[in-house]
Scaffold this motif. Structure first.
Motif, PDB file in Angstrom:
ATOM      1  N   VAL A 122     -14.048   4.177  16.965  1.00  0.00           N
ATOM      2  CA  VAL A 122     -13.065   3.082  16.959  1.00  0.00           C
ATOM      3  C   VAL A 122     -11.755   3.609  17.535  1.00  0.00           C
ATOM      4  O   VAL A 122     -11.253   4.647  17.087  1.00  0.00           O
ATOM      5  CB  VAL A 122     -12.836   2.544  15.524  1.00  0.00           C
ATOM      6  N   ILE A 123     -11.204   2.892  18.510  1.00  0.00           N
ATOM      7  CA  ILE A 123      -9.911   3.292  19.094  1.00  0.00           C
ATOM      8  C   ILE A 123      -8.817   2.439  18.464  1.00  0.00           C
ATOM      9  O   ILE A 123      -8.842   1.205  18.570  1.00  0.00           O
ATOM     10  CB  ILE A 123      -9.903   3.074  20.627  1.00  0.00           C
ATOM     11  N   GLY A 124      -7.857   3.078  17.794  1.00  0.00           N
ATOM     12  CA  GLY A 124      -6.730   2.353  17.201  1.00  0.00           C
ATOM     13  C   GLY A 124      -6.891   2.157  15.699  1.00  0.00           C
ATOM     14  O   GLY A 124      -7.937   1.736  15.216  1.00  0.00           O
ATOM     15  N   SER A 165     -25.206   5.477  25.790  1.00  0.00           N
ATOM     16  CA  SER A 165     -24.098   5.834  24.898  1.00  0.00           C
ATOM     17  C   SER A 165     -22.777   5.697  25.646  1.00  0.00           C
ATOM     18  O   SER A 165     -22.753   5.267  26.799  1.00  0.00           O
ATOM     19  CB  SER A 165     -24.270   7.273  24.379  1.00  0.00           C
ATOM     20  N   CYS A 166     -21.681   6.067  24.977  1.00  0.00           N
ATOM     21  CA  CYS A 166     -20.388   6.042  25.660  1.00  0.00           C
ATOM     22  C   CYS A 166     -19.634   7.333  25.344  1.00  0.00           C
ATOM     23  O   CYS A 166     -19.884   7.972  24.304  1.00  0.00           O
ATOM     24  CB  CYS A 166     -19.572   4.828  25.253  1.00  0.00           C
ATOM     25  N   PHE A 167     -18.727   7.680  26.242  1.00  0.00           N
ATOM     26  CA  PHE A 167     -17.990   8.933  26.109  1.00  0.00           C
ATOM     27  C   PHE A 167     -16.495   8.616  26.095  1.00  0.00           C
ATOM     28  O   PHE A 167     -15.996   7.960  27.008  1.00  0.00           O
ATOM     29  CB  PHE A 167     -18.311   9.870  27.275  1.00  0.00           C
ATOM     30  N   VAL A 168     -15.848   9.078  25.050  1.00  0.00           N
ATOM     31  CA  VAL A 168     -14.421   8.795  24.894  1.00  0.00           C
ATOM     32  C   VAL A 168     -13.654  10.109  25.027  1.00  0.00           C
ATOM     33  O   VAL A 168     -13.941  11.073  24.305  1.00  0.00           O
ATOM     34  CB  VAL A 168     -14.154   8.134  23.520  1.00  0.00           C
ATOM     35  N   ARG A 169     -12.707  10.138  25.964  1.00  0.00           N
ATOM     36  CA  ARG A 169     -11.925  11.365  26.153  1.00  0.00           C
ATOM     37  C   ARG A 169     -10.573  11.218  25.473  1.00  0.00           C
ATOM     38  O   ARG A 169      -9.951  10.153  25.547  1.00  0.00           O
ATOM     39  CB  ARG A 169     -11.736  11.640  27.643  1.00  0.00           C
ATOM     40  N   VAL A 170     -10.139  12.283  24.788  1.00  0.00           N
ATOM     41  CA  VAL A 170      -8.834  12.229  24.129  1.00  0.00           C
ATOM     42  C   VAL A 170      -7.855  13.161  24.841  1.00  0.00           C
ATOM     43  O   VAL A 170      -8.251  13.947  25.698  1.00  0.00           O
ATOM     44  CB  VAL A 170      -8.935  12.572  22.613  1.00  0.00           C
ATOM     45  N   GLU A 177      -2.727  10.941  15.540  1.00  0.00           N
ATOM     46  CA  GLU A 177      -2.136  11.702  16.650  1.00  0.00           C
ATOM     47  C   GLU A 177      -3.194  12.146  17.653  1.00  0.00           C
ATOM     48  O   GLU A 177      -3.188  13.266  18.139  1.00  0.00           O
ATOM     49  CB  GLU A 177      -1.353  12.896  16.109  1.00  0.00           C
ATOM     50  N   THR A 178      -4.118  11.234  17.935  1.00  0.00           N
ATOM     51  CA  THR A 178      -5.205  11.524  18.869  1.00  0.00           C
ATOM     52  C   THR A 178      -5.328  10.377  19.884  1.00  0.00           C
ATOM     53  O   THR A 178      -6.182   9.498  19.738  1.00  0.00           O
ATOM     54  CB  THR A 178      -6.545  11.701  18.084  1.00  0.00           C
ATOM     55  N   PRO A 179      -4.485  10.382  20.902  1.00  0.00           N
ATOM     56  CA  PRO A 179      -4.554   9.285  21.879  1.00  0.00           C
ATOM     57  C   PRO A 179      -5.818   9.378  22.734  1.00  0.00           C
ATOM     58  O   PRO A 179      -6.190  10.465  23.173  1.00  0.00           O
ATOM     59  CB  PRO A 179      -3.311   9.511  22.754  1.00  0.00           C
ATOM     60  N   VAL A 180      -6.434   8.250  22.953  1.00  0.00           N
ATOM     61  CA  VAL A 180      -7.595   8.180  23.843  1.00  0.00           C
ATOM     62  C   VAL A 180      -7.080   7.999  25.259  1.00  0.00           C
ATOM     63  O   VAL A 180      -6.206   7.169  25.513  1.00  0.00           O
ATOM     64  CB  VAL A 180      -8.493   6.985  23.443  1.00  0.00           C
ATOM     65  N   THR A 181      -7.626   8.773  26.182  1.00  0.00           N
ATOM     66  CA  THR A 181      -7.143   8.648  27.564  1.00  0.00           C
ATOM     67  C   THR A 181      -8.144   7.921  28.456  1.00  0.00           C
ATOM     68  O   THR A 181      -7.761   7.290  29.429  1.00  0.00           O
ATOM     69  CB  THR A 181      -6.835  10.037  28.170  1.00  0.00           C
ATOM     70  N   SER A 182      -9.445   8.004  28.159  1.00  0.00           N
ATOM     71  CA  SER A 182     -10.402   7.263  28.992  1.00  0.00           C
ATOM     72  C   SER A 182     -11.693   7.013  28.226  1.00  0.00           C
ATOM     73  O   SER A 182     -12.010   7.693  27.242  1.00  0.00           O
ATOM     74  CB  SER A 182     -10.699   8.026  30.289  1.00  0.00           C
ATOM     75  N   VAL A 183     -12.420   6.009  28.709  1.00  0.00           N
ATOM     76  CA  VAL A 183     -13.717   5.664  28.099  1.00  0.00           C
ATOM     77  C   VAL A 183     -14.724   5.508  29.231  1.00  0.00           C
ATOM     78  O   VAL A 183     -14.451   4.843  30.226  1.00  0.00           O
ATOM     79  CB  VAL A 183     -13.624   4.318  27.330  1.00  0.00           C
ATOM     80  N   GLY A 191      -8.353  16.700  25.860  1.00  0.00           N
ATOM     81  CA  GLY A 191      -9.409  16.979  26.842  1.00  0.00           C
ATOM     82  C   GLY A 191     -10.806  16.871  26.243  1.00  0.00           C
ATOM     83  O   GLY A 191     -11.803  16.810  26.974  1.00  0.00           O
ATOM     84  N   GLU A 192     -10.882  16.860  24.916  1.00  0.00           N
ATOM     85  CA  GLU A 192     -12.193  16.766  24.263  1.00  0.00           C
ATOM     86  C   GLU A 192     -12.870  15.436  24.617  1.00  0.00           C
ATOM     87  O   GLU A 192     -12.209  14.403  24.728  1.00  0.00           O
ATOM     88  CB  GLU A 192     -12.007  16.836  22.739  1.00  0.00           C
ATOM     89  N   GLU A 193     -14.205  15.466  24.810  1.00  0.00           N
ATOM     90  CA  GLU A 193     -14.950  14.230  25.067  1.00  0.00           C
ATOM     91  C   GLU A 193     -15.908  14.007  23.906  1.00  0.00           C
ATOM     92  O   GLU A 193     -16.631  14.914  23.504  1.00  0.00           O
ATOM     93  CB  GLU A 193     -15.716  14.346  26.385  1.00  0.00           C
ATOM     94  N   ILE A 194     -15.883  12.803  23.368  1.00  0.00           N
ATOM     95  CA  ILE A 194     -16.692  12.504  22.180  1.00  0.00           C
ATOM     96  C   ILE A 194     -17.722  11.451  22.554  1.00  0.00           C
ATOM     97  O   ILE A 194     -17.387  10.441  23.179  1.00  0.00           O
ATOM     98  CB  ILE A 194     -15.803  11.970  21.029  1.00  0.00           C
ATOM     99  N   GLU A 195     -18.981  11.689  22.149  1.00  0.00           N
ATOM    100  CA  GLU A 195     -20.053  10.748  22.484  1.00  0.00           C
ATOM    101  C   GLU A 195     -20.362   9.863  21.270  1.00  0.00           C
ATOM    102  O   GLU A 195     -20.391  10.327  20.134  1.00  0.00           O
ATOM    103  CB  GLU A 195     -21.318  11.514  22.897  1.00  0.00           C
TER     104      GLU A 195
END
Ligand SMILES: Cc1cc2nc3c(=O)[nH]c(=O)nc-3n(C[C@H](O)[C@H](O)[C@H](O)COP(=O)(O)OP(=O)(O)OC[C@H]3O[C@@H](n4cnc5c(N)ncnc54)[C@H](O)[C@@H]3O)c2cc1C
Length: 417
Positions: A6-8, A136-141, A124-130, A144-148
């Motif tokens: 969940v973002i936000g 599946s989907c990959f969310v980058r914070v 304090e973990t802004p998402v920069t891209s999805v 630089g970490e990418e979470i699946e």
């Protein structure tokens, strides 16, 4: 791999995350800021109460410093025409009262509740891209970490991270507004239960809100066309304070008031978003669209959309079915459309004349109170009544036979140099 990301961590994100974690999914919530953080949107609606009960936060809301709200008072800036829509006189007991809240505290309460329900909350973990893939989907914070995850929910609010990226977010030209607002002490309030009402003061080219967020603090805001602000030659602070002074009803209530915060502003806050769902994503709350704040619908729409979307995501993840998500998109779009109809008409004189002097023939007043309280998702029974209300507004436009005309030209205007 996580089930849901969940973002936000606003009301939409924390509600969706809580409900999905309680359904047994692994859920992580990524929030850009550190809570408590400032947010505008302090007046809640009674139809949110059912969800507060299910989330388990009702007792804390009743115990806290949150101010009870039993109705909404609308009045013209000269104080001559007014009406109070009373939830406590018209709605069943569970919907008779709502709350005015300091959003920093309210949002923090919901976020803590999410963590206590098993959500892995990361502030304090802004998402920069999805990146959305087939399976599946990959969310980058920002680190630089990418979470699946199997599914991503966008609850990023006004930023509408996914809606903006796909180009499906568009402003609503007729609602290009700006709000300037601050907290004050010492603003006079009515006595008794009415003390907790939201007061909306209509001026010729905009409106004020007066929201008692605590016994002491009053949130005061002014909404005007963005063009007015651009051309008026005043700073946000000057515009707010001079417009208060120029509006007799507000000036009288605020004659002994002192400002205790800076003056904030928010502009161009009304927009629509197309494509609220896909195989691996859903947009909820403000990320799915936001309309003018005149009827205080934002937090309710955020939490209700999260509630409906959580059930749909469960069906998607357990059975592979898209039906729930498609129904969610339909219901959310329709509910926003119903409010849009009311909001776009609110800026018309004939609407205000009928709205501020409502009749309860054919149950019209009750239907209006229900919609003001949040009855937009299952309002089939009220559709005919509301259609009739708008017929009356159209008649009033041609000839003022439905309600007494407001002395429109004599109403105060927002300040300018
Ligand atoms: C002038 C004005 C007055 C209003 N008054 C009212 C009112 O009286 N009553 C009412 O109900 N509503 C009101 N609203 C609307 C209300 O503020 C919103 O509808 C409500 O906050 C929506 O909740 P949300 O969870 O969707 O978004 P938000 O509350 O905006 O939460 C979104 C969260 O996402 C986070 N985020 C954003 N981008 C990222 C990212 N990239 N990565 C990680 N996190 C991110 C943000 O930090 C934020 O905490 C008002 C709005 C305006 C503009």
């Amino acid at each position: 791999m996580l089930d849901v990301l969940v973002i936000g961590g606003g009301p939409a994100g924390s509600t969706a995350a809580t409900l999905l974690a309680r359904k047994g999914f692994s859920v992580r919530l990524l929030e850009r800021d550190k809570f408590p953080r400032f947010q505008i949107g302090e007046s809640l609606l009674p139809y949110n109460n059912d969800l507060f009960d299910r989330l388990g936060v009702s007792d804390e809301l009743k115990r806290g410093e949150y101010f009870p709200k039993y109705g909404a008072h609308f009045v013209t800036g000269d104080g001559r025409t007014e009406f109070t829509f009373r939830f406590d006189r018209i709605l069943p007991p569970e919907h008779q009262r709502s709350f005015q809240v300091r959003r920093s505290e309210f949002d923090h309460l919901l976020l803590r509740n999410a963590a206590a329900s098993g959500v892995d909350v990361r502030e304090e973990t802004p998402v920069t891209s999805v990146r959305l893939e087939n399976e599946s989907c990959f969310v980058r914070v920002a680190s630089g970490e990418e979470i699946e995850a199997r599914f991503v929910i966008d609850g990023s609010g006004h930023a509408s991270l996914l809606g903006s990226r796909t180009g499906k977010k568009s402003d609503i030209a007729s609602l290009k507004k700006i709000a300037v607002f601050a907290h004050y002490r010492g603003v006079e309030k009515p006595k008794g239960r009415d003390a907790g009402n939201t007061t909306i003061v209509v001026i010729r080219d905009g409106w004020f809100w007066l929201i008692p967020v605590t016994g002491e603090l009053m949130s005061v805001g002014l909404v005007v066309d963005r063009d007015h602000f651009v051309n008026c030659g005043l700073s946000a602070e000057e515009l707010l304070e001079r417009s208060i002074a120029a509006t007799p009803f507000v000036a009288e209530r605020m004659k002994s008031a002192g400002r205790v915060t800076q003056v904030y502003s928010r502009k161009d806050f009304s927009y629509r978003v197309r494509d609220l769902v896909g195989k691996r994503f859903a947009l909820i709350g403000d990320a799915a669209g936001f309309l003018d704040p005149i009827f205080s619908t934002g937090v309710y729409m955020a939490m209700k959309s999260a509630d409906i979307a959580a059930d749909a995501v469960e069906a998607r993840l357990r059975k592979g079915s898209m039906r729930g998500l498609e129904r969610y998109e339909r219901d959310m779009t329709r509910a926003l459309g119903r409010y849009f109809h009311f909001i776009s008409n609110f800026y018309r004189r004939e609407f205000l004349e009928v709205f501020l002097q409502p009749s309860n023939r054919f149950g019209l007043l009750h239907a209006i109170v229900r919609i003001l309280a949040g009855n937009v998702f299952g309002a089939a029974g009220d559709r005919l009544k509301l259609a009739l209300f708008f017929v009356l507004v159209r008649i009033q436009k041609r000839r003022p036979v439905i309600a007494r005309p407001i002395r429109w030209e004599a109403l105060p205007r927002a300040a300018s140099l």
